[in-house]
Design a protein around this motif. Structure first.
Motif: not given
Ligand code: ATP
Length: 762
Positions: A13, A15-16, A97-100, A107, A208, A211, A213, A215, A248-249
């Motif tokens: 997926r 991220k736009p 920050g990739a949208g997981k 949202m 950070h 991102n 917020r 995780s 977590a990313g």
């Protein structure tokens, strides 16, 4: 390859971004292949054998895809399969920050952008309604793995020696499970959503450079399903679980600029993800005998999903910007390796041993009755002496034989039941007489899943537990095993709780309350140094009235959240209006259907009284009026079904929007409280330590450091490792000097601090 083996499916997926690098990333027309081009690194010299282009073929690429589409592609099939007894796992993997989280939870501000978890809940409950012939029970657990420790995000047990008993992964013939994780019954969609929202509030998040917020833990939301037939008095039933995993990313420290606690978290995250990669590498190599599942909590917990009997879907979340191309490459590599991993999905068919025994006992009884009847018939019959015995002999012997066999079977099954109980992973809990949150014996039903039984004690250091509650143990709903207890309030979770969550019908905004729950979403309360100093220097000698200050706050600092709040409320009101319109329409339709049905009955009666005409095939001939009535009734039924479906969807939407509105309201009030306290109440020296660069960092706060700031309260608070961002609210109270200065305002919290708790007062 055996027919039942199945590859894990992997999707990317994207991220736009407004800055899409056409020359670096290319998606082929098959919608499955991604080509990556990286420029040759000139610094490595002219002779540079490093590869510069790659091609990855996955099961699909979701580019510019809406949440709706993502759900349909990734989850709809898997959830339907789960309702037929297959376990399923959806896992989001990718750089920070990739949208997981966006993919998994969505949202919180928008119903349309809700993620896989709320949609899966909706699908499950829709099926529950539609499968009238089946009795389906749904249960939920939610856990996170933070710094290699497992926490129950829905833990609500009274605090005991709990902190010394961490949750652990255990393995048994039934699969892996987490010992002590609470599993909560979810009789309705609303209860399930509520558990999701409650759990989300407890997640560890931090901030950070990549991102705001982020995780800081791996989260697993599990839906347990159990389907019994309503029609057949069948001992057979199926169970399944759907694991929805938000990993977590991975992060490059140079980019995320994490430091202190954030750095420690990042190290744990990267380490556990690299163990995950090692497991995937081992699994995709058929010659490997040993798979290092036990290297980390994450891989051990996911053992069933990765190499077991599960339908597994991986979502590789990637950022498309050129600057993130190395991370994107590594995520795509991981995803394509995942595609080589095989699982063996099977239906989890179970037999209710107790019911089997009862059925067999019934059979025995029936046969005995038959035998008795047979005997009496023979005795009443004519015959000469000896004839009865002869007649009786054969059937009696047969019945006796069958009876013995059945009794043997009954004994056998009972023995099996006993054995199962002994081998059950929950044996220690059984012996201790512990039950899960639903009142089930531990492992009584499925014994699988990530969580079995009940957290016997508190499981998360610094969790929302209360010693005050412990004192009330005997009267607490949990100790009475009367049902689940809200982790937040200690109150019973009601299937529908409009009083707690509904918007006041008067349409008036809630006033700022002096005493109310502070247990809300974490918020960034830090201000810039200069702003804070400026405020401090302009602080009035006495605080302004709270209602007036609240009005100011809504127009200035809180204007954004106030705007979202109003927007959500607008949407909610709109949906409620639509809901009542559809309900009204349905009522009218119902009336119309009743009238048509009565008219049809009358027609039928008249026809029967007048005598019926039959055609050549023997079918009754009806007149045009009756025919038109039948057609009308058919159309009305069709319309009714469509409207009912719309009503059901709208009801779900209203419930969801209601949660959003509640969250926004809480957030607005919490932010206001923090702002008001910092601006007018909390002494400057206390605020100093809370500022960026001060002794305490927003996000994860070493509690010991906070406690040392409190001159005379350290003896009150025992060992507590870390607390997450949301508990900062309590922290700022702890650090207030003198502590009892704020007693009037925060008596609940201070009371709980004295009891070593970080829990919202109920
Ligand atoms: N497909 C998308 N469409 C719109 N916004 C997105 C999309 N994906 C991510 N975002 C936005 O990007 C930001 C970061 O996303 P998110 O928090 O989901 O990342 P993450 O992968 O979970 O990060 P971490 O690993 O740090 O938790 C959020 O503000 C989110 O709303």
């Amino acid at each position: 390859m055996s027919a039942s083996l199945k590859r894990i499916t992997a999707f990317a997926r994207v991220k736009p971004t407004s800055d899409f690098p056409q020359d670096v990333l290319k998606f082929r027309a098959d919608n499955k292949t991604i080509d990556v081009f990286v420029e040759r690194d000139v610094s490595k010299g002219v002779v540079n054998n490093k590869q510069t282009n790659w091609s990855f073929k996955l099961d699909g690429v979701l580019h510019n895809a809406s949440q709706d589409m993502v759900y349909n592609v990734l989850a709809t099939g898997l959830v339907s399969q789960a309702l037929n007894g297959y376990n399923g796992t959806i896992m989001c993997y990718g750089q920070t920050g990739a949208g997981k989280t966006y993919t998994m939870t969505g949202m919180t501000e928008s119903y349309l952008n809700r993620g896989i978890i709320p949609r899966a809940i909706q699908q499950v409950f829709k099926s529950v309604e539609e499968h009238g012939s089946q009795f389906i029970t749904v249960r939920i657990s939610y856990m996170e793995i933070y710094n290699e420790t497992i926490f129950d995000l829905l833990s609500m047990m009274p605090l005991g020696a709990a902190m010394d008993v961490p949750l652990s992964v255990v393995e048994s013939p039934y699969g892996v499970s987490v010992k002590g994780l609470t599993i909560h019954p979810a009789p309705t969609e609303e209860v399930a959503l509520n558990l999701l929202f409650e759990g989300n509030l407890n997640r560890s998040v931090g901030q950070h450079a990549l991102n705001t917020r982020s995780s800081r833990s791996h989260c697993i939301f599990t839906i347990y399903i159990e389907c019994h037939s309503r029609i057949l008095s069948d001992a057979r039933y199926v169970t399944s679980k759907i694991n929805l995993v938000d990993l977590a990313g991975s992060e490059r420290l140079a980019k995320s600029k994490s430091e202190g606690q954030g750095l420690k978290e990042a190290t744990y995250i990267n380490k556990s993800l690299s163990f995950l990669e090692q497991v995937i590498l081992a699994l995709s190599d058929r010659n490997r005998e040993h798979i290092p599942f036990r290297q980390s909590k994450l891989t051990y917990t996911l053992k069933d999903s990765l190499g077991g009997n599960c339908n597994t879907v991986l979502v590789a979340n990637i950022c498309s910007e050129a600057i993130h191309i190395i991370e994107t490459l590594s995520t795509l590599r991981f995803a394509s390796r995942m595609k080589w991993v095989m699982t063996e999905p099977i239906v989890n068919e179970k037999f209710d041993a107790e019911r089997m025994v009862k059925n067999l006992e019934k059979d025995v009884l029936y046969l005995k009755e038959e035998l008795a009847m047979h005997n009496s018939l023979v005795r009443r019959g004519l015959g000469w002496p000896g004839q009865a015995e002869l007649r009786l002999g054969l059937p009696q012997m047969q019945v006796k034989h069958q009876e013995e066999m059945l009794l043997e079977h009954v004994g056998h099954t009972a023995q099996k039941l006993h054995n199962n109980a002994c081998f059950s992973p929950s044996l220690p809990f059984c012996q201790a007489g512990l039950v899960d949150a639903e009142g089930h014996l531990v492992g009584e039903v499925d014994g699988q899943g990530f969580g079995i039984g009940v957290a016997p004690f508190s499981s998360k250091p610094g969790g929302k537990k209360s010693k005050a509650k412990k004192g009330k143990d005997l009267s607490s709903p949990t100790s009475k095993k009367e049902g689940p207890v809200s982790p937040q309030s200690g109150k019973e979770v009601e299937p529908v709780s409009p009083s707690r969550s509904q918007v006041t019908t008067s349409g008036k905004e809630p006033e700022v309350k002096e005493t109310r729950e502070l247990d809300t979403i974490s918020v960034d309360t830090h201000r810039s140094d200069s702003a804070a100093k400026e405020e401090a220097s302009t602080r009035p000698s006495s605080p302004p009235a709270r209602p007036a200050a609240f009005e100011d706050f809504k127009n200035e600092r809180g204007s954004e959240i106030n705007r979202i709040f109003k927007e959500n409320k607008g949407i909610l009101n709109d949906r409620k209006k639509k809901l009542s319109e559809v309900a009204h329409r349905l009522n009218l339709l119902k009336q119309e259907m009743d009238t048509a049905r009565q008219a049809l009955e009358a027609q039928k009666l008249e026809r029967e009284q007048q005598g019926e005409y039959l055609n050549d095939e023997g079918q009754i001939i009806i007149d045009e009026e009756e025919f038109l009535l039948i057609m009308k009734l058919k159309d009305l039924r069709k319309q009714y079904r469509a409207d009912y479906s719309e009503l059901r969807d709208l009801r779900s939407e209203v419930q969801y929007c209601q949660h959003l509105v509640d969250q926004c309201r809480n957030r607005l009030l919490t932010e206001f409280d923090i702002w008001y306290n910092e601006s007018f109440l909390i002494p400057e020296e206390v605020q100093e330590v809370l500022r960026p660069g001060g002794a305490i960092r927003l996000g994860m706060i070493p509690i010991n450091r906070v406690l040392t700031l409190v001159s005379n309260s350290s003896s009150l608070v025992g060992r507590l490792p870390t607390i997450s961002c949301r508990r900062l609210i309590c922290c700022s109270v702890v650090t207030a000097k003198p502590l009892f200065h704020l007693l009037g305002l925060y008596q609940n919290h201070v009371y709980q601090i004295a009891d070593k708790q970080w829990h919202t007062a109920s």
